[in-house]
Design a protein around this motif. Sequence first.
Motif, mmCIF file in Angstrom:
data_model
loop_
_atom_site.group_PDB
_atom_site.id
_atom_site.type_symbol
_atom_site.label_atom_id
_atom_site.label_comp_id
_atom_site.label_asym_id
_atom_site.label_seq_id
_atom_site.Cartn_x
_atom_site.Cartn_y
_atom_site.Cartn_z
ATOM 1 N N VAL A 432 0.841 -1.200 0.000
ATOM 2 C CA VAL A 432 0.000 0.000 0.000
ATOM 3 C C VAL A 432 0.881 1.257 0.000
ATOM 4 O O VAL A 432 2.101 1.164 0.139
ATOM 5 N N ASP A 433 0.220 2.412 -0.147
ATOM 6 C CA ASP A 433 0.907 3.709 -0.117
ATOM 7 C C ASP A 433 1.975 3.835 -1.197
ATOM 8 O O ASP A 433 3.102 4.283 -0.928
ATOM 9 N N PHE A 434 1.633 3.428 -2.401
ATOM 10 C CA PHE A 434 2.563 3.645 -3.514
ATOM 11 C C PHE A 434 2.743 5.137 -3.746
ATOM 12 O O PHE A 434 1.829 5.913 -3.499
ATOM 13 N N PRO A 435 3.901 5.539 -4.254
ATOM 14 C CA PRO A 435 4.026 6.948 -4.613
ATOM 15 C C PRO A 435 3.103 7.274 -5.789
ATOM 16 O O PRO A 435 2.796 6.410 -6.605
ATOM 17 N N MET A 436 2.664 8.514 -5.828
ATOM 18 C CA MET A 436 1.755 8.957 -6.897
ATOM 19 C C MET A 436 2.526 9.115 -8.215
ATOM 20 O O MET A 436 2.004 8.850 -9.275
ATOM 21 N N PHE A 437 3.792 9.539 -8.089
ATOM 22 C CA PHE A 437 4.593 9.788 -9.298
ATOM 23 C C PHE A 437 5.870 8.975 -9.218
ATOM 24 O O PHE A 437 6.402 8.770 -8.130
ATOM 25 N N GLU A 438 6.381 8.556 -10.376
ATOM 26 C CA GLU A 438 7.570 7.713 -10.296
ATOM 27 C C GLU A 438 8.866 8.466 -10.509
ATOM 28 O O GLU A 438 9.912 8.030 -10.071
ATOM 29 N N SER A 439 8.798 9.599 -11.213
ATOM 30 C CA SER A 439 10.010 10.378 -11.447
ATOM 31 C C SER A 439 9.601 11.760 -11.948
ATOM 32 O O SER A 439 8.414 12.032 -12.124
ATOM 33 N N ILE A 440 10.617 12.572 -12.179
ATOM 34 C CA ILE A 440 10.355 13.865 -12.804
ATOM 35 C C ILE A 440 10.924 13.778 -14.218
ATOM 36 O O ILE A 440 12.080 13.391 -14.406
ATOM 37 N N ASP A 441 10.118 14.106 -15.189
ATOM 38 C CA ASP A 441 10.589 14.072 -16.571
ATOM 39 C C ASP A 441 11.666 15.141 -16.755
ATOM 40 O O ASP A 441 11.397 16.329 -16.549
ATOM 41 N N LEU A 465 1.954 18.407 -3.490
ATOM 42 C CA LEU A 465 1.751 18.146 -4.915
ATOM 43 C C LEU A 465 2.657 18.988 -5.802
ATOM 44 O O LEU A 465 3.259 18.487 -6.748
ATOM 45 N N GLU A 466 2.757 20.289 -5.482
ATOM 46 C CA GLU A 466 3.551 21.176 -6.318
ATOM 47 C C GLU A 466 5.011 21.175 -5.889
ATOM 48 O O GLU A 466 5.908 21.093 -6.711
ATOM 49 N N SER A 467 5.228 21.192 -4.565
ATOM 50 C CA SER A 467 6.592 21.385 -4.072
ATOM 51 C C SER A 467 7.439 20.113 -4.168
ATOM 52 O O SER A 467 8.538 20.134 -4.722
ATOM 53 N N THR A 468 6.959 19.010 -3.642
ATOM 54 C CA THR A 468 7.740 17.764 -3.664
ATOM 55 C C THR A 468 6.851 16.611 -4.127
ATOM 56 O O THR A 468 6.523 15.712 -3.340
ATOM 57 N N PRO A 469 6.481 16.643 -5.407
ATOM 58 C CA PRO A 469 5.505 15.651 -5.886
ATOM 59 C C PRO A 469 5.949 14.216 -5.650
ATOM 60 O O PRO A 469 5.111 13.351 -5.418
ATOM 61 N N LYS A 501 -6.798 19.128 -11.852
ATOM 62 C CA LYS A 501 -5.539 19.486 -11.182
ATOM 63 C C LYS A 501 -4.456 18.440 -11.500
ATOM 64 O O LYS A 501 -3.315 18.784 -11.813
ATOM 65 N N VAL A 502 -4.824 17.176 -11.418
ATOM 66 C CA VAL A 502 -3.832 16.115 -11.671
ATOM 67 C C VAL A 502 -3.413 16.111 -13.142
ATOM 68 O O VAL A 502 -2.225 16.018 -13.464
ATOM 69 N N PHE A 503 -4.384 16.252 -14.026
ATOM 70 C CA PHE A 503 -4.031 16.311 -15.451
ATOM 71 C C PHE A 503 -3.026 17.433 -15.693
ATOM 72 O O PHE A 503 -2.043 17.270 -16.406
ATOM 73 N N LYS A 504 -3.292 18.577 -15.082
ATOM 74 C CA LYS A 504 -2.425 19.739 -15.292
ATOM 75 C C LYS A 504 -1.017 19.448 -14.761
ATOM 76 O O LYS A 504 -0.019 19.703 -15.433
ATOM 77 N N LEU A 505 -0.990 18.861 -13.584
ATOM 78 C CA LEU A 505 0.291 18.567 -12.945
ATOM 79 C C LEU A 505 1.152 17.635 -13.795
ATOM 80 O O LEU A 505 2.371 17.784 -13.874
ATOM 81 N N ILE A 506 0.523 16.674 -14.441
ATOM 82 C CA ILE A 506 1.309 15.715 -15.220
ATOM 83 C C ILE A 506 1.455 16.169 -16.672
ATOM 84 O O ILE A 506 1.972 15.452 -17.518
ATOM 85 N N GLY A 507 0.980 17.385 -16.933
ATOM 86 C CA GLY A 507 1.209 17.964 -18.245
ATOM 87 C C GLY A 507 0.257 17.466 -19.312
ATOM 88 O O GLY A 507 0.570 17.502 -20.503
ATOM 89 N N LEU A 508 -0.899 16.983 -18.887
ATOM 90 C CA LEU A 508 -1.905 16.571 -19.865
ATOM 91 C C LEU A 508 -2.818 17.785 -20.011
ATOM 92 O O LEU A 508 -3.592 18.092 -19.111
ATOM 93 N N ASP A 509 -2.667 18.537 -21.137
ATOM 94 C CA ASP A 509 -3.449 19.770 -21.196
ATOM 95 C C ASP A 509 -4.919 19.459 -21.459
ATOM 96 O O ASP A 509 -5.290 18.361 -21.835
#
Length: 590
Positions: A432-441, A465-469, A501-509
């Motif tokens: 459980v508690d997987f990270p939401m993101f795997e890396s920074i592109d 979310l914004e500071s340390t995703p 918000k999530v779409f925006k964060l991951i760059g899905l316009d």
Amino acid sequence: MRPYPARTQYAGKITAGHIGTVVALNGWVATRRDLGGLIFIDLRDHTGIVQLVFSPQYLPELMERASELRSEFVIAVSGHVRRRENPNHHLPTGEIEIYVDELVILNRSDVPPFEIGHRETINEELRLKYRYLDLRDPELQRIMRLRNQVYQVTHHYFSEQGFVEIETPMLVRSTPEGARDYIVPSRVHPGSVYALPQSPQIYKQLLMVAGFDRYMQIAKCMRDEDLRADRQPEFTQLDLEMSFVEQEDVLQMVEGYLARLWKEVKGVELPLPLRRMTYREAMSRFGSDKPDTRFGLELQELNDLVSDTEFAVFRSALESNGSITGINFVGGASYSRKQIDELTEHAKRYGAKGLVWLKVTSDDMEGSAAKFLSQTHKAALKERMGAAAGDMLLIVADAWNTAHTVCGALRLEVARREKMIPKHIDDLLYIVDFPMFESIDPETGMPVPAHHPFTSYKREDEHMLESTPLAVRANAYDLVINGYELASGSIRIHDRDTQAKVFKLIGLDEEEARKKFGFLLDAFRYGAPPHGGMAPGIDRLIMILAGTDNIRDVVAFPKTMRASSLMDEAPSPVADDQLKVLGLQIRQSS
Ligand code: ASP
């Protein structure tokens, strides 16, 4: 009336209790022995085999027809059950034989390309080409019937729990699992294609919006990926979704199901609840998000012990905020240079720059780095890792993730080589508690999602979310069995604002998101309940229950590693007129 003796018994079910009775059997000739006069036939059906006897003393007029019998002929017989003079104690029917009174040859067979019943000695390509013959083998009969049993238990359990089974379409718009789609060109809409579903993900979420509350489906999924040994291009998932639930509700529902399966299929009680282990703990202790916890060899973090070391390999990891992680290979000091080189190669394959190895002797250590470490460091390492003379420490210094992943891979490799894995136990746990993101592109600077984009994050992590995703945890969970990821799932985002918000964060316009998933976003405007689900992989589950390592053994008509079917020769070239109707042209690749 049927022109041949109608079956009264199955071949494998005739026992000494039938002695003196007359039985009728339908099946295939498994083997034939002609002992100059007497003819013995093993008749096979899906329950087993039984010996038939044709004797000139008994019924001379049958001998001529009996002598025509060859392997895989289809026959119907009736006859008397008698006690065998020389019983075969390896066969359930070995105490008896049947003196045949009537024989009808229902069909003849060409000489089969291989003998049924010895599949482990036959080349797999040949078996796949003649899969219908391979499937006559008792082992595949057993597995396919076990698969059927799993399906029955599945339907019963989920139906009792109020789930509705609903089929979702096969010709769909692309679904979001992130693999390459199989596409199907549309004749009616030239230039447009359907995708084959990678999973019913979007549809099951729509069914929650539609108010079905609990949905299940044994669903075919298609992903056009380069195949690994345990993958098929089309595979089966038990797809589940529930409304008004939290993570624990889903986990409990699924573990209840697993306990039922283990009990009914294997006769084994699974102690519930299953363990829940956080992703972080799994990575720290086992170096894997799908840990096999049936054996030890756990990872140890060593940074604090060597913080003042001059050893360059350790220093550079410490200075770059990395990790020095190791395992104690108990008894490993007997490894030769060649074997250690093999372990080093293995480590490199998983991204290590090198492997530090230290053999523990009665009063010191030997190995690549021994001379760079002080006695104090050596003593501390030995103590932390619980090592004694005769053991070997394997240590990787690198970025946290790399050091742990490599040590996790080494842990498995050592356990495999040394046969440390107790295969008779099943090891089930939730991660459980997987990270939401795997890396920074590195190109866009945007976080790369670790799951499909409808996965929700933990509310308490929202501020990061914004500071340390990379520190944000998802409401995502996996089921792991014996070191395999057997199921993934998550609690979904159900409101439009969070989704945007999530779409925006991951760059899905917005435009792209609308194009891909617009209908789901639209549906979210009309009262989507909180919901979540999971999707256990049925093929792997059956492999575990059946005790096979080959995924092709649990699929009736499987594909090869190159995604082709050797039996019907799919895929096949397409005819020009078919292309024309579809408005397509094949470009020859140069
Ligand atoms: N659709 C997901 C998958 O195929 C599972 C889930 O989230 O339910 O992996």
